[in-house]
Structures are given as structure tokens and as C-alpha cells.
Design an enzyme around this catalytic site. Structure first.
Site, PDB file in Angstrom:
ATOM      1  N   SER A   1       3.552  -2.063  10.396  1.00  0.00           N
ATOM      2  CA  SER A   1       4.995  -2.146  10.643  1.00  0.00           C
ATOM      3  C   SER A   1       5.589  -3.508  10.283  1.00  0.00           C
ATOM      4  O   SER A   1       6.490  -4.003  10.963  1.00  0.00           O
ATOM      5  CB  SER A   1       5.319  -1.772  12.098  1.00  0.00           C
ATOM      6  OG  SER A   1       4.924  -0.435  12.342  1.00  0.00           O
TER       7      SER A   1
ATOM      8  N   GLY B   1       2.530   2.297  10.878  1.00  0.00           N
ATOM      9  CA  GLY B   1       3.481   3.403  10.764  1.00  0.00           C
ATOM     10  C   GLY B   1       4.146   3.776  12.075  1.00  0.00           C
ATOM     11  O   GLY B   1       4.782   4.822  12.176  1.00  0.00           O
TER      12      GLY B   1
ATOM     13  N   GLU C   1      -5.311  -4.973  10.374  1.00  0.00           N
ATOM     14  CA  GLU C   1      -4.309  -3.931  10.602  1.00  0.00           C
ATOM     15  C   GLU C   1      -4.591  -3.236  11.928  1.00  0.00           C
ATOM     16  O   GLU C   1      -5.377  -2.278  11.975  1.00  0.00           O
ATOM     17  CB  GLU C   1      -4.352  -2.899   9.471  1.00  0.00           C
ATOM     18  CG  GLU C   1      -4.062  -3.478   8.107  1.00  0.00           C
ATOM     19  CD  GLU C   1      -3.451  -2.440   7.155  1.00  0.00           C
ATOM     20  OE1 GLU C   1      -2.468  -2.780   6.495  1.00  0.00           O
ATOM     21  OE2 GLU C   1      -3.950  -1.305   7.103  1.00  0.00           O
TER      22      GLU C   1
ATOM     23  N   ASN D   1       0.874  -1.178   0.000  1.00  0.00           N
ATOM     24  CA  ASN D   1       0.000   0.000   0.000  1.00  0.00           C
ATOM     25  C   ASN D   1       0.907   1.222   0.000  1.00  0.00           C
ATOM     26  O   ASN D   1       1.486   1.565   1.029  1.00  0.00           O
ATOM     27  CB  ASN D   1      -0.900  -0.033   1.245  1.00  0.00           C
ATOM     28  CG  ASN D   1      -1.745   1.220   1.369  1.00  0.00           C
ATOM     29  OD1 ASN D   1      -1.794   2.046   0.454  1.00  0.00           O
ATOM     30  ND2 ASN D   1      -2.415   1.371   2.512  1.00  0.00           N
TER      31      ASN D   1
ATOM     32  N   GLU E   1      -6.799   4.770   7.830  1.00  0.00           N
ATOM     33  CA  GLU E   1      -6.572   6.196   7.520  1.00  0.00           C
ATOM     34  C   GLU E   1      -7.800   6.809   6.852  1.00  0.00           C
ATOM     35  O   GLU E   1      -8.108   7.982   7.062  1.00  0.00           O
ATOM     36  CB  GLU E   1      -5.306   6.338   6.646  1.00  0.00           C
ATOM     37  CG  GLU E   1      -4.052   6.070   7.479  1.00  0.00           C
ATOM     38  CD  GLU E   1      -2.872   5.482   6.723  1.00  0.00           C
ATOM     39  OE1 GLU E   1      -2.844   5.536   5.479  1.00  0.00           O
ATOM     40  OE2 GLU E   1      -1.967   4.949   7.396  1.00  0.00           O
TER      41      GLU E   1
ATOM     42  N   LYS F   1       0.148   4.238  -0.251  1.00  0.00           N
ATOM     43  CA  LYS F   1      -0.475   5.437   0.328  1.00  0.00           C
ATOM     44  C   LYS F   1      -0.214   6.643  -0.597  1.00  0.00           C
ATOM     45  O   LYS F   1      -0.143   6.455  -1.808  1.00  0.00           O
ATOM     46  CB  LYS F   1       0.009   5.661   1.768  1.00  0.00           C
ATOM     47  CG  LYS F   1      -0.148   4.359   2.596  1.00  0.00           C
ATOM     48  CD  LYS F   1       0.017   4.527   4.064  1.00  0.00           C
ATOM     49  CE  LYS F   1      -0.156   3.171   4.748  1.00  0.00           C
ATOM     50  NZ  LYS F   1      -0.082   3.232   6.189  1.00  0.00           N
TER      51      LYS F   1
ATOM     52  N   HIS G   1      -9.502   1.158   4.921  1.00  0.00           N
ATOM     53  CA  HIS G   1      -8.223   1.422   5.600  1.00  0.00           C
ATOM     54  C   HIS G   1      -8.457   2.373   6.780  1.00  0.00           C
ATOM     55  O   HIS G   1      -9.259   3.303   6.683  1.00  0.00           O
ATOM     56  CB  HIS G   1      -7.202   2.015   4.619  1.00  0.00           C
ATOM     57  CG  HIS G   1      -5.821   1.965   5.183  1.00  0.00           C
ATOM     58  ND1 HIS G   1      -5.375   2.886   6.097  1.00  0.00           N
ATOM     59  CD2 HIS G   1      -4.817   1.078   5.006  1.00  0.00           C
ATOM     60  CE1 HIS G   1      -4.136   2.560   6.456  1.00  0.00           C
ATOM     61  NE2 HIS G   1      -3.769   1.467   5.810  1.00  0.00           N
TER      62      HIS G   1
HETATM   63  P1  13P Z   1       3.065   0.413   7.691  1.00  0.00           P
HETATM   64  O1  13P Z   1       3.587  -0.888   7.095  1.00  0.00           O
HETATM   65  O2  13P Z   1       3.791   1.603   7.205  1.00  0.00           O
HETATM   66  O3  13P Z   1       2.943   0.316   9.175  1.00  0.00           O
HETATM   67  O4  13P Z   1       1.568   0.573   7.121  1.00  0.00           O
HETATM   68  C1  13P Z   1       0.695  -0.491   7.169  1.00  0.00           C
HETATM   69  C2  13P Z   1      -0.522  -0.159   6.400  1.00  0.00           C
HETATM   70  O5  13P Z   1      -1.269   0.744   6.757  1.00  0.00           O
HETATM   71  C3  13P Z   1      -0.784  -0.904   5.171  1.00  0.00           C
HETATM   72  O6  13P Z   1      -2.042  -0.636   4.669  1.00  0.00           O
END
Ligand code: 13P
Length: 254
Positions: free
Chosen positions: A214, A174, A168, A9, A98, A11, A96
Site C-alpha cells: 500500500s 493491497g 512486504e 509490480n 502471492e 501483477k 512474493h
Molecule cells: P500494493 O502496493 O498494491 O499493496 O502491492 C504491493 C506489492 O505486493 C508489491 O509487490
């Protein structure tokens, strides 16, 4: 045997040129990879039509990170599932954390988005997961169960076959803090039990459940070695060719 999947992803990262170069590098790697792992690159919308034409490997696909809940029309700035499909992309991430937290996407809206994506022949990567306070209060099973039940409300078994679930935990996204392999396994096992109640044992055994949060080369092997962890949804580490390819390789022996 369930499918093994590593999805990236990206982002809101990578301009067009940077993204094409990364996608090419991953495709090159995949042309030589015979492990049977499937790779999905979930890129910003602007990359999709380009990267789908450059893929040469068998097991690599493109996906979007969101889609509109509307079919078409006067919705300035939105991108429909039909448009995504027309780029050659096959997947879309929905739910997601976010999108849930920064854009106030609630369970009903996510249910509409899943339905419209499936109706347009896209496969869905549905994200669920609890925030830190819910983990600390011990409410994480209820939270994830409710997210799943609401998101898949009204979705038939034949449509559900086109859904991948990504667990997740929001506290791990992150942050550098990863769920332990035991924490991931117990939640994935639980999610499978929720799917079994909704869609039966045969389907729950087949449902792909990815871990995200992560995930990096130093922990992916251990996470992916867990019985109910079928791969990962990778954020930060999917932006670095070496890290992402190492994560793809970490299924060796499973
Ligand atoms: P990170 O791997 O940067 O923690 O992000 C995970 C994520 O949100 C994948 O959709």
C-alpha cells in the site's frame, strides 16, 4: 550512499497495448528525471521483450515476476530464467507473498529459483514479510529472519551482491493499510542486521532494502525518508502513471 530504487509490480494486470503505453509514459518521465533514482518495471512475461526495446531513459529496467526452478524441458506453462534474460530483462521478483500463498511456493523452492536466476545473470528482488497473525503474535522478526536465511542458503557473497530485498508485510499488501514509517524502519534495520551476520557489514551497508505494501504518493516520501528504506516495490499505484511518477519523485531531498 545506497542506490535508490522504485520498482513497480504490475501483477496480473495490463494487456499488451495498455502495458506498452504505461511503460512508454514512465520511460518519458525517466528521460527527464535526473534524481539518480532507478526504476524497475516488473511486468507480466508477455510485455518484457517489447518494453526492453522501447526504453530510452538511462535508469529504467525491466523485470519478471517469477521464474521456473528448472533450466528447460517438459514443464508446460513455465518460463525459465534463461528465457527471461533473453528478452533483455535484468530482474526477477522471487518469493512474493502471492506466489507463496496461492501457488504454495516454499523456502526450498524459492532458494532453487534464486540460484537459477543468478546463474542466468538475472538480478533478484527477493520478497519477505510476515502475515497479520504473525505480526499480532509478535513473531515477525523470527519469521522474516527464517525466510531470509532459508532463501539465501548456499548463496555466496559475490552472488548476493545481485540481490535486492523487498520487505512486504502481507497485511499491508493491497489492503490500503500501510506499515508506519517507524514499523518499516525497524524491520529494515533488523533485516540489515541479519544480512550483516550472513555477509558482513560492508555488504549489509550496501544492500538495497525496499518497502512494499500500500505504498502510494501520500505516504512514499515519509517511508523513503527512513534511514534503512531505500525505495519501494509498488503494486496498485504502479498501474497509474501519475501515481507511480509521483512516487519516483518522492525521494527529493533524501
Ligand atoms: P500494493 O502496493 O498494491 O499493496 O502491492 C504491493 C506489492 O505486493 C508489491 O509487490
Amino acid at each position: 550512499m545506497r542506490r535508490k530504487i522504485v520498482a513497480g509490480n504490475w501483477k496480473m494486470n495490463m494487456n499488451l497495448q495498455e502495458g506498452l503505453s504505461l511503460a512508454k509514459a514512465v520511460d518519458n518521465f525517466m528521460q527527464k528525471n535526473e534524481s539518480g533514482v532507478e526504476v524497475i518495471l516488473c511486468t507480466p512475461f508477455i510485455h518484457l521483450a517489447h518494453i526492453t526495446t522501447l526504453f530510452k531513459a538511462d535508469n529504467i529496467y525491466a523485470g519478471a515476476q517469477n521464474c521456473s526452478n528448472m533450466d528447460s524441458g517438459a514443464y508446460t506453462g513455465e518460463i525459465s530464467a534463461k528465457m527471461i534474460k533473453s528478452t533483455g530483462a535484468q530482474y526477477v521478483i522471487i518469493g512474493h507473498s502471492e506466489r507463496r500463498s496461492y501457488y504454495n511456493e516454499n523456502d526450498e523452492l524459492l532458494n532453487e529459483k534464486i540460484i537459477i536466476a543468478l546463474n542466468n545473470d538475472l538480478k533478484v528482488i527477493f520478497c519477505c514479510g510476515e502475515v497479520l497473525s504473525e505480526r499480532e503474535k509478535g513473531e515477525y522478526y523470527e519469521v522474516v529472519k527464517a525466510q531470509i536465511e532459508k532463501a539465501f542458503s548456499g548463496i555466496s557473497l559475490s552472488d548476493f551482491r545481485n540481490i535486492i530485498i523487498a520487505y512486504e508485510p502481507v497485511w499491508a499488501i493491497g489492503t490500503g493499510v500501510t506499515a508506519s514509517s517507524a514499523q518499516a524502519q525497524e524491520m529494515h534495520f533488523f533485516i540489515r542486521s541479519v544480512i550483516e551476520k550472513m555477509y558482513g557489514k560492508e555488504q549489509s551497508d550496501k544492500t538495497v532494502i525496499l518497502y512494499g505494501g500500500s505504498c502510494k504518493p501520500s505516504n512514499s516520501s515519509e517511508l523513503f525518508s527512513m534511514n534503512d528504506v531505500d525505495g519501494g516495490l509498488i503494486g496498485g499505484a504502479s498501474l497509474k502513471e501519475d501515481d507511480f511518477c509521483k512516487i519516483i519523485e518522492s525521494f527529493k531531498g533524501k
